[in-house]
Design a protein around this motif. Structure first.
Motif, short mmCIF file in Angstrom:
data_model
loop_
_atom_site.label_atom_id
_atom_site.label_comp_id
_atom_site.label_asym_id
_atom_site.label_seq_id
_atom_site.Cartn_x
_atom_site.Cartn_y
_atom_site.Cartn_z
N VAL A 60 0.87 -1.18 0.00
CA VAL A 60 0.00 0.00 0.00
C VAL A 60 0.91 1.23 0.00
O VAL A 60 1.78 1.36 0.85
CB VAL A 60 -0.93 0.02 1.23
CG1 VAL A 60 -1.81 1.26 1.23
CG2 VAL A 60 -1.78 -1.25 1.28
N SER A 86 -3.03 3.95 -1.65
CA SER A 86 -3.29 3.28 -2.92
C SER A 86 -2.66 1.89 -2.90
O SER A 86 -1.44 1.79 -2.74
CB SER A 86 -2.71 4.10 -4.07
OG SER A 86 -2.94 3.45 -5.29
N PRO A 87 -3.46 0.82 -2.96
CA PRO A 87 -4.90 0.83 -3.13
C PRO A 87 -5.58 1.16 -1.80
O PRO A 87 -4.99 1.02 -0.74
CB PRO A 87 -5.22 -0.61 -3.54
CG PRO A 87 -4.15 -1.43 -2.89
CD PRO A 87 -2.92 -0.56 -2.92
N SER A 88 -6.82 1.57 -1.91
CA SER A 88 -7.58 1.90 -0.70
C SER A 88 -8.56 0.78 -0.34
O SER A 88 -9.26 0.88 0.65
CB SER A 88 -8.32 3.22 -0.88
OG SER A 88 -9.24 3.11 -1.94
N GLY A 159 -8.75 3.59 4.01
CA GLY A 159 -8.96 2.42 3.17
C GLY A 159 -9.68 1.34 3.95
O GLY A 159 -9.96 1.49 5.14
#
Length: 170
Positions: A60, A86-88, A159
C-alpha cells in the motif's frame, strides 16, 4: 415573579455555554498519540508479527493528491494538502497470513496508520516515517470490513480491508 424568571434566564445563559463545552469535550474521543500493536484482546481479532510464513502480500503506497509543493494552489488553499492510500481497498482471506507493507513515499510528510475492527475498536496504531517501508504479517481471525486510516490526514486518507471466509478445502 417576572424578575425571578429574568434572573433564571440570565443565569442559564451564563452557565449553558460552559455546560455545552464540557459535554462536547467529554463526547469527543481523545486523540491517540501512542503507537502500538494489538494487545491480547485485539489479537483474537488479528494477529500481527514482524516476520513469519506468509501466503499473500499487499503493498500500500501513500499518494500525494494535492500538496503545497506541486499541487494546484487553488486546491491546496481551499482544502489543504490531500493524501490517499493506494490501493484503498484490499480483500484477503481469514486465517491467511498476509504481509502488508506500507510505503510512505513523501520525503517531508509523516503519516500514521490506525487499523480498526468492524465495531470500530482500535486494533493497532503505527507511525509511517517519511520515505520508509513498514511491513507486518497480519492474520485476521474474523470476517468483516476493517478500516485503516491516517489520523493526521482525515477524512481523505483511508482504506478498507475486506476479510473473507477461508476457501473451502473440498
Amino acid at each position: 415573579m417576572k424578575w425571578i424568571w429574568r434572573g433564571a434566564l440570565i443565569a442559564a445563559s451564563a452557565i449553558l455555554p460552559a455546560l455545552i463545552g464540557i459535554a462536547s469535550a467529554a463526547a469527543a474521543p481523545p486523540i491517540d498519540t501512542h503507537f502500538y500493536l494489538p494487545d491480547a484482546a485485539a489479537s483474537k481479532i488479528v494477529s500481527v508479527a514482524k516476520t513469519g510464513d506468509v501466503e499473500a502480500e499487499v503493498i500500500v503506497l501513500t499518494e500525494a493528491v494535492a500538496i503545497t509543493e506541486t499541487g494546484p494552489k487553488e486546491t491546496v488553499a481551499k482544502f489543504g494538502e490531500v493524501y490517499a492510500f493506494s490501493p484503498s481497498f484490499i480483500a484477503i482471506r481469514r486465517e491467511v497470513p498476509t504481509v502488508l507493507t506500507f510505503w510512505n513515499l513523501q520525503p517531508d510528510d509523516e503519516h500514521d496508520l490506525m487499523l480498526t475492527a468492524p465495531d470500530f475498536t482500535v486494533l493497532m496504531h503505527l507511525t509511517l516515517a517519511p520515505l520508509s517501508k513498514t511491513s507486518y504479517v497480519l492474520t485476521f481471525h474474523q470476517d468483516g470490513i476493517f478500516t485503516f486510516y491516517c489520523t493526521i490526514h482525515q477524512p481523505e486518507m483511508n482504506g478498507q480491508i475486506l476479510v473473507l471466509p477461508p476457501t473451502s478445502t473440498k
